[in-house]
Design a protein around this motif. Sequence first.
Motif, mmCIF file in Angstrom:
data_model
loop_
_atom_site.group_PDB
_atom_site.id
_atom_site.type_symbol
_atom_site.label_atom_id
_atom_site.label_comp_id
_atom_site.label_asym_id
_atom_site.label_seq_id
_atom_site.Cartn_x
_atom_site.Cartn_y
_atom_site.Cartn_z
ATOM 1 N N LEU A 1 -41.963 20.206 50.212
ATOM 2 C CA LEU A 1 -42.637 21.027 48.839
ATOM 3 C C LEU A 1 -43.047 19.652 48.055
ATOM 4 C CD1 LEU A 1 -40.244 24.007 48.086
ATOM 5 C CD2 LEU A 1 -42.728 23.979 48.476
ATOM 6 N N GLY A 2 -44.017 19.991 47.157
ATOM 7 C CA GLY A 2 -44.514 18.935 46.210
ATOM 8 C C GLY A 2 -43.393 18.911 44.992
ATOM 9 N N ALA A 3 -43.803 17.816 44.455
ATOM 10 C CA ALA A 3 -42.978 17.653 42.964
ATOM 11 C C ALA A 3 -43.074 18.806 41.998
ATOM 12 C CB ALA A 3 -43.074 16.375 42.403
ATOM 13 N N THR A 4 -44.314 19.243 41.896
ATOM 14 C CA THR A 4 -44.309 20.277 40.974
ATOM 15 C C THR A 4 -43.625 21.492 41.060
ATOM 16 O OG1 THR A 4 -46.402 19.500 40.151
ATOM 17 C CG2 THR A 4 -45.906 21.999 39.539
ATOM 18 N N ALA A 5 -43.688 21.832 42.525
ATOM 19 C CA ALA A 5 -43.035 23.140 42.988
ATOM 20 C C ALA A 5 -41.479 22.986 42.828
ATOM 21 C CB ALA A 5 -43.511 23.331 44.182
ATOM 22 N N ARG A 6 -40.948 21.822 43.242
ATOM 23 C CA ARG A 6 -39.387 21.517 43.487
ATOM 24 C C ARG A 6 -38.887 21.525 41.936
ATOM 25 N NH1 ARG A 6 -36.908 19.466 47.755
ATOM 26 N NH2 ARG A 6 -35.721 18.182 46.301
ATOM 27 N N ALA A 7 -39.755 20.890 41.092
ATOM 28 C CA ALA A 7 -38.834 20.874 39.707
ATOM 29 C C ALA A 7 -39.053 22.229 39.054
ATOM 30 C CB ALA A 7 -40.135 19.798 38.939
ATOM 31 N N ASP A 8 -40.143 22.918 39.077
ATOM 32 C CA ASP A 8 -40.059 24.253 38.588
ATOM 33 C C ASP A 8 -39.034 25.331 39.142
ATOM 34 O OD1 ASP A 8 -41.911 26.107 36.767
ATOM 35 O OD2 ASP A 8 -41.840 27.279 38.403
ATOM 36 N N ILE A 9 -38.986 25.197 40.403
ATOM 37 C CA ILE A 9 -37.790 26.070 41.211
ATOM 38 C C ILE A 9 -36.529 25.640 40.513
ATOM 39 C CG2 ILE A 9 -36.806 26.438 43.427
ATOM 40 C CD1 ILE A 9 -39.596 26.120 44.829
ATOM 41 N N ASP A 10 -36.430 24.337 40.437
ATOM 42 C CA ASP A 10 -34.962 24.031 40.233
ATOM 43 C C ASP A 10 -34.804 24.061 38.665
ATOM 44 O OD1 ASP A 10 -32.564 22.460 40.827
ATOM 45 O OD2 ASP A 10 -33.305 20.690 39.786
ATOM 46 N N GLY A 11 -35.726 23.926 37.885
ATOM 47 C CA GLY A 11 -35.736 24.355 36.383
ATOM 48 C C GLY A 11 -35.461 25.770 36.280
ATOM 49 N N HIS A 12 -36.124 26.709 36.927
ATOM 50 C CA HIS A 12 -36.098 28.187 36.909
ATOM 51 C C HIS A 12 -34.778 28.877 37.181
ATOM 52 C CE1 HIS A 12 -38.094 32.171 37.274
ATOM 53 N NE2 HIS A 12 -37.271 32.404 38.067
ATOM 54 N N PHE A 13 -34.162 28.011 38.451
ATOM 55 C CA PHE A 13 -32.894 28.662 38.922
ATOM 56 C C PHE A 13 -31.707 28.128 37.758
ATOM 57 C CE2 PHE A 13 -34.950 30.110 42.195
ATOM 58 C CZ PHE A 13 -34.320 31.278 43.007
ATOM 59 N N CYS A 14 -31.990 26.995 37.325
ATOM 60 C CA CYS A 14 -30.787 26.233 36.353
ATOM 61 C C CYS A 14 -30.677 27.154 35.258
ATOM 62 C CB CYS A 14 -31.168 25.061 35.968
ATOM 63 S SG CYS A 14 -30.869 23.582 37.433
ATOM 64 N N ASP A 15 -31.786 27.733 34.655
ATOM 65 C CA ASP A 15 -31.918 28.547 33.645
ATOM 66 C C ASP A 15 -31.001 29.932 34.118
ATOM 67 O OD1 ASP A 15 -33.457 27.173 31.960
ATOM 68 O OD2 ASP A 15 -35.288 28.417 32.749
ATOM 69 N N TYR A 16 -31.094 30.491 35.427
ATOM 70 C CA TYR A 16 -30.269 31.544 35.689
ATOM 71 C C TYR A 16 -28.738 31.278 35.824
ATOM 72 C CZ TYR A 16 -33.917 35.123 36.578
ATOM 73 O OH TYR A 16 -34.891 35.940 36.219
ATOM 74 N N TRP A 17 -28.558 29.977 36.225
ATOM 75 C CA TRP A 17 -27.234 29.347 36.387
ATOM 76 C C TRP A 17 -26.610 29.515 34.999
ATOM 77 C CZ3 TRP A 17 -26.361 23.737 38.494
ATOM 78 C CH2 TRP A 17 -24.974 23.573 38.661
ATOM 79 N N GLY A 18 -27.390 28.998 34.174
ATOM 80 C CA GLY A 18 -26.772 29.152 32.598
ATOM 81 C C GLY A 18 -26.652 30.727 32.161
ATOM 82 N N ASN A 19 -27.410 31.468 32.543
ATOM 83 C CA ASN A 19 -27.158 32.679 32.381
ATOM 84 C C ASN A 19 -25.888 33.398 32.967
ATOM 85 O OD1 ASN A 19 -29.403 32.872 30.658
ATOM 86 N ND2 ASN A 19 -30.847 33.623 32.316
ATOM 87 N N PHE A 20 -25.907 33.133 34.214
ATOM 88 C CA PHE A 20 -24.632 33.646 35.125
ATOM 89 C C PHE A 20 -23.357 32.946 34.699
ATOM 90 C CE2 PHE A 20 -27.595 34.187 38.904
ATOM 91 C CZ PHE A 20 -28.113 35.323 38.335
ATOM 92 N N SER A 21 -23.389 31.681 34.177
ATOM 93 C CA SER A 21 -22.198 31.248 33.683
ATOM 94 C C SER A 21 -21.621 31.725 32.263
ATOM 95 C CB SER A 21 -22.437 29.504 33.530
ATOM 96 O OG SER A 21 -22.767 28.936 34.648
ATOM 97 N N ALA A 22 -22.698 32.009 31.495
ATOM 98 C CA ALA A 22 -22.383 32.744 30.115
ATOM 99 C C ALA A 22 -21.950 34.059 30.315
ATOM 100 C CB ALA A 22 -23.908 32.608 29.386
ATOM 101 N N ALA A 23 -22.448 34.729 31.339
ATOM 102 C CA ALA A 23 -21.766 36.152 31.752
ATOM 103 C C ALA A 23 -20.340 35.934 31.958
ATOM 104 C CB ALA A 23 -22.635 36.740 32.726
ATOM 105 N N LEU A 24 -20.169 35.060 32.676
ATOM 106 C CA LEU A 24 -18.670 34.786 33.138
ATOM 107 C C LEU A 24 -17.681 34.196 32.077
ATOM 108 C CD1 LEU A 24 -16.537 34.611 35.377
ATOM 109 C CD2 LEU A 24 -17.288 32.410 35.997
ATOM 110 N N ALA A 25 -18.368 33.326 31.266
ATOM 111 C CA ALA A 25 -17.518 32.938 30.189
ATOM 112 C C ALA A 25 -17.093 34.307 29.394
ATOM 113 C CB ALA A 25 -18.446 32.108 29.583
ATOM 114 N N SER A 26 -18.180 35.114 29.046
ATOM 115 C CA SER A 26 -17.942 36.246 27.992
ATOM 116 C C SER A 26 -16.809 37.314 28.862
ATOM 117 C CB SER A 26 -19.275 36.867 27.906
ATOM 118 O OG SER A 26 -19.044 38.290 27.418
ATOM 119 N N TYR A 27 -17.006 37.479 29.963
ATOM 120 C CA TYR A 27 -16.125 38.314 30.834
ATOM 121 C C TYR A 27 -14.605 37.702 30.678
ATOM 122 C CZ TYR A 27 -13.787 40.035 35.260
ATOM 123 O OH TYR A 27 -12.930 40.538 36.140
ATOM 124 N N LYS A 28 -14.481 36.458 30.760
ATOM 125 C CA LYS A 28 -13.337 35.845 30.764
ATOM 126 C C LYS A 28 -12.720 36.144 29.164
ATOM 127 C CE LYS A 28 -13.420 32.101 34.308
ATOM 128 N NZ LYS A 28 -13.371 30.838 34.555
#
Length: 689
Positions: A451-478
């Motif tokens: 995969l090219g650099a543009t695709a890899r960077a966008d995929i990683d950034g996109h999923f890191c955003d979701y990672w943040g959302n999931f971590s925030a949901a877990l913190a709220s649950y706790k």
Amino acid sequence: MFQRFVVPAARLLLAAGLVMWPAAAAAWEMLSYQDDPVNLAIDESLDITAASVEQQGGRLLFTIALRGDVPASLPGPDDSQTYLWFVDADEDPSTGQNHGAVGSEFNVRAVIGETYGGGWVDVTGGMPGGGVGTVTVDGSVVFISVWMDQIGNAASFNWRCATFKVIGGTYTHGNLDTAVANAVTLPYTPPATITVTTPILQLCPSGPATGQLELEIRDANGSLLPPEEHFGAYRSTNPDVATVDADGLVTAIVPPTEHWQTPYVDVTVDGVMAGNSSVVRVNPFDVGVVHQVLPASNVTFLLPDVIEGVDLAALTAQYEVVHATDAAFLAQAIGVGPDRTNWTTQYLVLDVATDPVTSVCGASGNPVRLGWLWGQAEHNSCYIINDPANRRPQWFVMWHELGHNFTCSCNAFNMFLWTPSPQHNTTYGEGLASLGALWSWRMAMDYPSDLGATARADIDGHFCDYWGNFSAALASYKANGKDYATINPDVLDGILLEMWGTYGIKCWFDLFSTFLPSQEAIPVAMDSIEKQATWFVAAMSASAGEDLRGLFSEEYGFPIDEDVWPEIMSVVQGRVDARDFYSVGIGEAPLAAAAGVRLLANVPNPFNPSTSVGFVLGSEARVTLGVYDVRGRLVRGLLDAEMEAGEYRDACIWDGRDDRGRAMTSGTYFLRLTTDDGLRGARKVVLVR
């Protein structure tokens, strides 16, 4: 000799709710026929005068002609009359069910009656087959049509007939066993895979009101089969919105008013279900969308080049969406791991709707539907984030829907979702579909990729955003007391991301392993949320190699069923141990490469009929090299020997066959190299027949 009634093909299938595909227009050909003497002592509607077996393509028609008409009704709802053909598929009277000179492996059975009426092929011997048949009655003639594989695809078979009735609970025999006849079937190549190559139709009652479905039929070797030699049937799931005729022509009737009313057209050919359907989007006006076909090895997108001024073709190319999603599909096939050997291309289609009520965001299945709401200038799509200032692919939505397809194709996973709590079943169903998407993300980031650099960077950034959302949901649950009654999919994925941070991605792989083999049942009844939670904790414990009950109870509020823990832990540990993470990894294991053990790229790849395999060995070692399928099962051992340090190009040749010499089907396989000191390497190889 009786005159056989010619029954229209459509009539044979109407009882099943299907419309016959008329491409199979060849006449029925008689395989075998026999007369039977009249017996005036029995009911005329049970007295056989003649019987026959005919063939048309892959379909068989069993017929009995009677002395009198079959009654239009019987005295009571539970009363029945039964017409039987005893099929000796191995032509050995000593096997199967004993009927004198016939030992039937299958009983073809047509039953007339209100409660018990229908058609079946009963398995009465040791051969695979059986299933439902289609019964038609025309006066004094009874027909039942079945597929050849329902009687074991027998090249020839002996058969005889009998009849009986049950009235008011009293059994009365009719025609006793007829003489034995022999049938030799005609040459026939059964379909192995059927693909609907028009997975979406965008229609409008005022025009374009019709769309033609197209099919590809292939045999077990991947060769195309001529449609005119096979029976097909189409079925619309909602004919009030769109109908389909016997030629596969779909006609829009009226736009749906509810989300669930959007119809699909399902297709079978010679009784084999197509690997995908066609979704029929009916709008009140023509949106003028023309889908372009964008194929890859495992997935195919259908997208318009431009829609409402948005250049989808350019965005798709810029971010390598098709190529990246093809890799995501393969990653989930390896990681989630259900057996998809009979599945066809996975389609992803842009489903353009003009009504927000019936529009979709993402919908799993084949095709995966990615919604586009016509007339809304931005944030109207689940294919792209339609922000005019920064349009990007909706990676998570697309790969999440793939996750649903993989998890839901596991019988064991579906049983895992059988608790009395819909909320918790949804949490795990949605959460583990998202885990499939997260798995694809980490495979794209952590293993070699083109995969090219543009695709890899966008995929990683996109999923890191979701990672943040999931971590925030877990913190709220706790923070809100870790109440397991309130757990949701985002919280579950937050937990799984914490597990990844502590134990590595193998814990995700091992969790998926607990639902394999995909068609095997879970031996523990999931009849409580405690057992469901216990299974999950056991999976994490088995992967980590330590008891995590305390962690999950204290940190995440999981309720553990201590009584069933030993049983669940034993089952889960066995399933985790049965699937080796490294045998199905993508790319080379970093440890092996660093230590000087390197599996070279096989040449050619893809290949047919053979490919050359080599490797580099940093020090003397015993080397084992084998070919594995996507389930991690050994297909072919190529090498097991003591080797000196050095480079071994063309060390082995794989000819595309397994250890028993059988030709393997087209698909993805993995070369796995291991040494006696624990170093490993793996590479993907594609066989194309």
